[in-house]
Design a protein around this motif. Structure first.
Motif, PDB file in Angstrom:
ATOM      1  N   THR A   4      44.388 -15.788  20.766  1.00 16.98           N
ATOM      2  CA  THR A   4      45.397 -16.766  20.349  1.00 16.98           C
ATOM      3  C   THR A   4      44.765 -18.141  20.163  1.00 16.98           C
ATOM      4  OG1 THR A   4      47.177 -15.581  21.450  1.00 16.98           O
ATOM      5  CG2 THR A   4      47.545 -17.912  21.031  1.00 16.98           C
ATOM      6  N   ALA A   5      43.989 -18.571  21.132  1.00 18.94           N
ATOM      7  CA  ALA A   5      43.372 -19.900  21.078  1.00 18.94           C
ATOM      8  C   ALA A   5      42.432 -20.047  19.882  1.00 18.94           C
ATOM      9  CB  ALA A   5      42.609 -20.180  22.371  1.00 18.94           C
ATOM     10  N   LEU A   6      41.719 -18.974  19.554  1.00 17.24           N
ATOM     11  CA  LEU A   6      40.718 -19.035  18.489  1.00 17.24           C
ATOM     12  C   LEU A   6      41.255 -18.619  17.123  1.00 17.24           C
ATOM     13  CD1 LEU A   6      37.775 -17.495  20.516  1.00 17.24           C
ATOM     14  CD2 LEU A   6      38.114 -19.921  19.954  1.00 17.24           C
ATOM     15  N   GLY A   7      42.421 -17.978  17.107  1.00 19.62           N
ATOM     16  CA  GLY A   7      42.959 -17.483  15.841  1.00 19.62           C
ATOM     17  C   GLY A   7      42.098 -16.371  15.267  1.00 19.62           C
ATOM     18  N   GLN A   8      41.514 -15.565  16.148  1.00 19.53           N
ATOM     19  CA  GLN A   8      40.627 -14.475  15.733  1.00 19.53           C
ATOM     20  C   GLN A   8      41.238 -13.138  16.155  1.00 19.53           C
ATOM     21  OE1 GLN A   8      37.796 -14.921  14.065  1.00 19.53           O
ATOM     22  NE2 GLN A   8      37.676 -17.136  14.234  1.00 19.53           N
ATOM     23  N   ILE A   9      40.789 -12.072  15.538  1.00 21.44           N
ATOM     24  CA  ILE A   9      41.279 -10.743  15.905  1.00 21.44           C
ATOM     25  C   ILE A   9      40.589 -10.274  17.194  1.00 21.44           C
ATOM     26  CG2 ILE A   9      41.910 -10.131  13.537  1.00 21.44           C
ATOM     27  CD1 ILE A   9      39.333  -8.444  13.409  1.00 21.44           C
ATOM     28  N   GLN A  10      41.270  -9.406  17.923  1.00 21.65           N
ATOM     29  CA  GLN A  10      40.784  -8.948  19.227  1.00 21.65           C
ATOM     30  C   GLN A  10      39.398  -8.298  19.166  1.00 21.65           C
ATOM     31  OE1 GLN A  10      40.878  -5.375  20.314  1.00 21.65           O
ATOM     32  NE2 GLN A  10      39.710  -6.077  22.080  1.00 21.65           N
ATOM     33  N   PRO A  11      39.121  -7.403  18.212  1.00 22.66           N
ATOM     34  CA  PRO A  11      37.783  -6.783  18.207  1.00 22.66           C
ATOM     35  C   PRO A  11      36.651  -7.808  18.064  1.00 22.66           C
ATOM     36  CG  PRO A  11      39.280  -5.532  16.826  1.00 22.66           C
ATOM     37  CD  PRO A  11      39.996  -6.795  17.192  1.00 22.66           C
ATOM     38  N   LYS A  12      36.865  -8.834  17.258  1.00 21.60           N
ATOM     39  CA  LYS A  12      35.824  -9.853  17.074  1.00 21.60           C
ATOM     40  C   LYS A  12      35.608 -10.632  18.361  1.00 21.60           C
ATOM     41  CE  LYS A  12      34.436 -13.882  14.428  1.00 21.60           C
ATOM     42  NZ  LYS A  12      34.722 -14.807  13.337  1.00 21.60           N
ATOM     43  N   VAL A  13      36.686 -11.061  18.993  1.00 15.12           N
ATOM     44  CA  VAL A  13      36.562 -11.824  20.235  1.00 15.12           C
ATOM     45  C   VAL A  13      35.925 -10.962  21.319  1.00 15.12           C
ATOM     46  CG1 VAL A  13      37.857 -13.003  22.065  1.00 15.12           C
ATOM     47  CG2 VAL A  13      38.451 -13.399  19.660  1.00 15.12           C
ATOM     48  N   SER A  14      36.356  -9.719  21.432  1.00 15.84           N
ATOM     49  CA  SER A  14      35.794  -8.819  22.440  1.00 15.84           C
ATOM     50  C   SER A  14      34.300  -8.595  22.227  1.00 15.84           C
ATOM     51  CB  SER A  14      36.527  -7.479  22.427  1.00 15.84           C
ATOM     52  OG  SER A  14      37.835  -7.637  22.904  1.00 15.84           O
ATOM     53  N   ARG A  15      33.879  -8.481  20.979  1.00 17.80           N
ATOM     54  CA  ARG A  15      32.452  -8.297  20.673  1.00 17.80           C
ATOM     55  C   ARG A  15      31.648  -9.513  21.140  1.00 17.80           C
ATOM     56  NH1 ARG A  15      32.938  -7.672  15.586  1.00 17.80           N
ATOM     57  NH2 ARG A  15      32.253  -9.714  14.913  1.00 17.80           N
ATOM     58  N   HIS A  16      32.162 -10.711  20.876  1.00 19.30           N
ATOM     59  CA  HIS A  16      31.466 -11.931  21.303  1.00 19.30           C
ATOM     60  C   HIS A  16      31.457 -12.068  22.821  1.00 19.30           C
ATOM     61  CE1 HIS A  16      30.426 -13.633  17.453  1.00 19.30           C
ATOM     62  NE2 HIS A  16      31.651 -13.366  17.009  1.00 19.30           N
ATOM     63  N   LEU A  17      32.557 -11.712  23.469  1.00 20.31           N
ATOM     64  CA  LEU A  17      32.604 -11.758  24.935  1.00 20.31           C
ATOM     65  C   LEU A  17      31.605 -10.780  25.536  1.00 20.31           C
ATOM     66  CD1 LEU A  17      36.457 -12.005  25.440  1.00 20.31           C
ATOM     67  CD2 LEU A  17      34.774 -13.810  25.917  1.00 20.31           C
ATOM     68  N   ALA A  18      31.455  -9.623  24.933  1.00 22.84           N
ATOM     69  CA  ALA A  18      30.483  -8.639  25.413  1.00 22.84           C
ATOM     70  C   ALA A  18      29.062  -9.199  25.325  1.00 22.84           C
ATOM     71  CB  ALA A  18      30.602  -7.341  24.625  1.00 22.84           C
ATOM     72  N   LEU A  19      28.754  -9.895  24.252  1.00 22.92           N
ATOM     73  CA  LEU A  19      27.426 -10.504  24.111  1.00 22.92           C
ATOM     74  C   LEU A  19      27.199 -11.573  25.173  1.00 22.92           C
ATOM     75  CD1 LEU A  19      27.239 -10.785  20.221  1.00 22.92           C
ATOM     76  CD2 LEU A  19      25.876  -9.280  21.690  1.00 22.92           C
ATOM     77  N   LEU A  20      28.221 -12.370  25.463  1.00 23.71           N
ATOM     78  CA  LEU A  20      28.095 -13.400  26.497  1.00 23.71           C
ATOM     79  C   LEU A  20      27.950 -12.770  27.878  1.00 23.71           C
ATOM     80  CD1 LEU A  20      30.756 -15.899  25.137  1.00 23.71           C
ATOM     81  CD2 LEU A  20      28.276 -16.270  25.220  1.00 23.71           C
ATOM     82  N   ARG A  21      28.647 -11.679  28.107  1.00 25.89           N
ATOM     83  CA  ARG A  21      28.538 -10.974  29.384  1.00 25.89           C
ATOM     84  C   ARG A  21      27.143 -10.346  29.519  1.00 25.89           C
ATOM     85  NH1 ARG A  21      32.282  -7.353  28.683  1.00 25.89           N
ATOM     86  NH2 ARG A  21      30.838  -5.651  28.472  1.00 25.89           N
ATOM     87  N   GLN A  22      26.667  -9.710  28.445  1.00 24.06           N
ATOM     88  CA  GLN A  22      25.332  -9.106  28.468  1.00 24.06           C
ATOM     89  C   GLN A  22      24.248 -10.155  28.654  1.00 24.06           C
ATOM     90  OE1 GLN A  22      25.234  -6.994  24.754  1.00 24.06           O
ATOM     91  NE2 GLN A  22      26.668  -5.433  25.464  1.00 24.06           N
ATOM     92  N   GLY A  23      24.491 -11.355  28.146  1.00 23.62           N
ATOM     93  CA  GLY A  23      23.537 -12.455  28.303  1.00 23.62           C
ATOM     94  C   GLY A  23      23.590 -13.108  29.670  1.00 23.62           C
TER      95      GLY A  23
END
Length: 114
Positions: free
Chosen positions: A35-54
């Motif tokens: 909601t905050a980013l105006g992005q779709i869930q799969p895109k946000v989840s993919r970026h969160l996964a990269l931040l978590r992996q990092g």
């Protein structure tokens, strides 16, 4: 965490905004970030996964929700960079914070889990 790895993780607008929004709110779920980013869930989840992996984020599950927060074991220099970026760039997140504030039905966090 080395500086190159850190800055590569944050070299994307979506990932940087996720980190700053989570820093601002202390913890957010995927639906709040979409909601905050105006992005779709799969895109946000993919970026969160990269931040978590990092190693920048940690997640926890509460019922159907997955919440993200900054990794409490981040080096102090990383915490300082994130805090300074947030404090010195209020316009960068203004639209995202407004969208988040206007979000209806935000999930409730259990105080026992936090």
């Amino acid at each position: 965490m080395n500086p190159l790895q850190f800055y590569k993780c944050l070299a994307d607008d979506t990932r940087l905004k996720c980190m700053l929004l989570i820093q601002h709110e202390e913890e957010l779920c995927v639906c709040e970030l979409t909601t905050a980013l105006g992005q779709i869930q799969p895109k946000v989840s993919r970026h969160l996964a990269l931040l978590r992996q990092g190693g920048l984020l940690q997640d926890r599950r509460q019922g159907q929700w997955v919440y993200y927060r900054l990794n409490p074991e981040l080096p102090s220099w990383v915490e300082q960079v994130i805090a300074a970026t947030l404090a010195n760039n209020p316009d960068y997140l203004a639209d995202s914070l407004t969208a988040l504030a206007n979000m209806g039905d935000r999930p409730q966090r259990s105080l026992a889990c936090c």
